[in-house]
Design a protein around this motif. Structure first.
Motif, PDB file in Angstrom:
ATOM      1  N   SER A 130     104.920 -14.023  73.398  1.00 47.04           N
ATOM      2  CA  SER A 130     104.554 -12.905  74.268  1.00 47.04           C
ATOM      3  C   SER A 130     105.659 -12.640  75.287  1.00 47.04           C
ATOM      4  O   SER A 130     105.895 -11.495  75.657  1.00 47.04           O
TER       5      SER A 130
ATOM      6  N   LEU B 120     102.632 -18.111  73.741  1.00 48.37           N
ATOM      7  CA  LEU B 120     103.207 -17.883  75.061  1.00 48.37           C
ATOM      8  C   LEU B 120     104.675 -17.466  74.932  1.00 48.37           C
ATOM      9  O   LEU B 120     105.099 -16.462  75.513  1.00 48.37           O
ATOM     10  N   SER B 121     105.441 -18.207  74.129  1.00 49.98           N
ATOM     11  CA  SER B 121     106.851 -17.840  74.046  1.00 49.98           C
ATOM     12  C   SER B 121     107.021 -16.525  73.275  1.00 49.98           C
ATOM     13  O   SER B 121     107.894 -15.729  73.603  1.00 49.98           O
TER      14      SER B 121
ATOM     15  N   LEU C 278     101.300 -24.176  81.312  1.00 46.71           N
ATOM     16  CA  LEU C 278     100.436 -24.316  80.142  1.00 46.71           C
ATOM     17  C   LEU C 278     100.280 -25.785  79.748  1.00 46.71           C
ATOM     18  O   LEU C 278      99.177 -26.250  79.442  1.00 46.71           O
TER      19      LEU C 278
ATOM     20  N   ARG D  86     100.706 -22.311  72.775  1.00 46.72           N
ATOM     21  CA  ARG D  86     102.082 -22.589  73.199  1.00 46.72           C
ATOM     22  C   ARG D  86     103.071 -21.676  72.477  1.00 46.72           C
ATOM     23  O   ARG D  86     103.983 -21.136  73.073  1.00 46.72           O
TER      24      ARG D  86
ATOM     25  N   LEU E  24     106.188 -20.993  83.069  1.00 48.26           N
ATOM     26  CA  LEU E  24     104.961 -20.668  82.341  1.00 48.26           C
ATOM     27  C   LEU E  24     104.618 -21.766  81.344  1.00 48.26           C
ATOM     28  O   LEU E  24     103.462 -22.166  81.206  1.00 48.26           O
ATOM     29  N   ASN E  25     105.635 -22.279  80.668  1.00 45.73           N
ATOM     30  CA  ASN E  25     105.402 -23.340  79.708  1.00 45.73           C
ATOM     31  C   ASN E  25     104.910 -24.614  80.407  1.00 45.73           C
ATOM     32  O   ASN E  25     103.997 -25.278  79.925  1.00 45.73           O
TER      33      ASN E  25
ATOM     34  N   LEU F 222      98.448 -11.624  76.544  1.00 43.19           N
ATOM     35  CA  LEU F 222      98.120 -12.986  76.140  1.00 43.19           C
ATOM     36  C   LEU F 222      96.617 -13.237  76.235  1.00 43.19           C
ATOM     37  O   LEU F 222      96.036 -13.913  75.376  1.00 43.19           O
TER      38      LEU F 222
END
Lengths: 274, 275
Positions: B205, B202-203, B256, B199, B252-253, B86
């Motif tokens: 990865s 992130l999902s 962020l 965003r 993680l979300n 990331l």
């Protein structure tokens, strides 16, 4: 895909014309192809590892005459279509239900918020254990992953419905159901369409991903996984990847054009692309 | 939210939270009862899943944050791969995106190639990278980068293209250097778009991290644990890994979003909207 000319940076050269963009885009692709050609032919990169673009393209075209490959692609597309259709039907109906019954919405939202972050590919091993490999597994995983964007966009679209329009119809004695049917659904439709476009891409990811992992049966992903196992199968792996990209491109373009045609009146289409 | 309705709002919010947790608790309880009654080997009750999660990963000594050796051997490498992938995507995507966004001609050269690369379903690329790179971490990071970079890159490009021309003209009048223009005007103006892309990345990865570990040729990672458990038909561990991944995705979300809210506080404040 650019609707309006981007603003030219002030004091610099004028904005590119459409032809200017096309020529440069084609040149970019040509340079890329030439680079891979030179790297491969000059022996800088091992040809077994990275075959030149011409070989990959020739193989991609050649695959069009391969009936086994084509039937594999067909079974991928079929799983994609079945999964997506169920996801759209389920997502829209659930979205309508949750969007119009607030109590249910808060309750289900909590559960949904815990389910959604699970990366869908993590479910592939579990669903394969339960259902084996094949269409049912693929479709199940696609339904799981593709329902979310449809569901969320439906709920989001329903929040955007003009309350005056709903009240007006209700004042005229229309039932709740017909208000939903006549006002809410058409008004939320552009949002739902965006959700479907996202879902279509995710469905393809899951279809191909499941096939690559299972490695046998039929499908585009199976073709790629099997090519990877064979000696100098890299050309086939890359040719399969080219077709996976083409599928993605065809699906995305068709849906974008469909949206633009159906919802040209909506703000999301008249504003910028995104 | 008006000031007068503050009290009522608090009550409503409290009821809302209760409502939500209640629904979740009821759902989990129903699942527990249902799975216990069904006795299906495929659907272990949630209590067994959580106890498996505890034993596998969180029953370690306090000096190691209660992480077991299994957690440090599998969960940590997964997270490191994801973080590395990331970070590379972010740095490369933002750098390239700012350049492409400010130069229409440069953008025109790359656009078709990028548009095509973006529509390839990311899992398809994993076999390609298995061939191109060494098995293991190198291949996994390449797979993560190659799928996570597009949302960041394309969003940054988009944001950099649409910087307010008036601001650029002002910068010219004040004779800002090129570096200053990028750092003080273009980059901040692009930040909201960068976060929107991040965003998605992130999902993506997380998905690619798991997927690349599911394929043969990995020696550790959460995905590896998942396939390993699958091959032994160890359903509770399969479920435990899935739940762990869900929790990771959620946390993680949330992190962020918190960072985004902090970094972009000026943005929303200055526009006077709180969407």
């Amino acid at each position: 895909m650019i609707l309006e000319e981007p603003p030219a940076p002030s004091g610099e050269r004028p904005a590119l014309t459409r032809t200017g963009r096309w020529v440069r885009g084609a040149a970019g692709l040509a340079i890329l192809a030439a680079a891979s050609e030179i790297l491969g032919r000059a022996g800088i990169v091992d040809r077994d590892y990275l075959p030149p673009a011409s070989a990959v393209l020739a193989r991609s075209v050649g695959l069009l005459g391969d009936t086994e490959f084509l039937s594999g692609v067909w079974s991928t597309v079929r799983a994609w279509a079945i999964g997506l259709a169920i996801a759209v039907g389920g997502g829209v109906s659930l979205g309508l239900l949750l969007g119009s019954v607030p109590v249910l919405n808060t309750a289900v939202r909590a559960i949904v918020e815990f389910l959604r972050p699970i990366p869908s590919v993590a479910l592939i091993p579990l669903v394969s254990l339960i259902l084996g490999t094949g269409l049912r597994t693929e479709a199940t995983l696609i339904v799981y992953a593709a329902t979310w964007p449809v569901l969320f966009n439906t709920i989001y679209g329903l929040q955007d419905v003009d309350p005056v329009a709903k009240d007006t119809l209700r004042a005229f004695g229309f039932s709740r159901l017909s208000v939903t049917w006549l006002v809410s659904l058409p008004s939320a439709a552009p949002f739902i369409a965006t959700g479907i476009r996202l879902a279509a891409a995710i469905a393809l990811i899951l279809a191909v991903g499941t096939e690559i992992l299972s490695g046998f049966g039929q499908g585009l992903g199976v073709f790629i996984a099997q090519a990877q196992q064979t000696v100098d199968g890299t050309t086939d792996v890359l040719a399969g990847t080219v077709w996976a990209g083409m599928l993605g491109l065809i699906i995305n373009t068709a849906l974008v054009l469909g949206e633009r045609r159906l919802f040209h009146w909506h703000v999301s289409q008249t504003k910028d692309r995104s | 939210m008006s000031a007068g309705a503050g009290g009522r709002t608090v009550v409503r919010l409290g009821a809302g939270v209760l409502h939500r947790w209640l629904a979740l608790a009821v759902a989990v309880a129903a699942w527990e009862v249902g799975t216990r009654a069904a006795h299906s080997p495929f659907f272990p009750p949630p209590s067994r899943i959580t106890s498996r999660m505890y034993h596998l990963w969180f029953s370690g000594p306090g000096t190691r944050l209660f992480l077991t050796s299994d957690a440090t051997a599998n969960v940590v490498p997964s997270l490191l791969r994801m973080a590395t992938g990331l970070t590379i995507s972010l740095v490369a995507g933002v750098g390239l995106g700012l350049a492409l966004g400010r130069s229409e001609r440069l953008f025109a050269y790359f656009d078709p190639a990028f548009q095509f690369a973006r529509v390839i379903p990311p899992p398809t690329l994993v076999p390609v990278f298995i061939v191109l790179f060494k098995l293991g971490t190198q291949m996994q990071i390449a797979a993560i980068v190659f799928s996570a970079i597009w949302p960041i890159l394309l969003n940054t490009t988009d944001g950099a293209r649409s910087v307010d021309p008036l601001q650029m003209e002002t910068a010219q009048v004040y004779k800002l250097s090129a570096a200053d223009r990028v750092l003080k005007i273009i980059f901040p103006a692009t930040l909201p778009k960068i976060f929107a892309g991040l965003r998605l990345s992130l999902s993506l990865s997380l998905i690619l991290m798991v997927f690349s570990e599911l394929l043969p040729g990995t020696a550790n990672g959460i995905g590896f644990e998942l396939t390993d458990a699958q091959s032994r038909s160890d359903l509770p561990t399969v479920w435990a890994a899935i739940v762990l991944l869900g929790i990771l995705g959620y946390v993680l979300n949330a992190i962020l979003l918190a960072v985004e809210r902090r970094v972009l506080a000026w943005h929303r404040g200055s526009r006077g909207t709180d969407a």
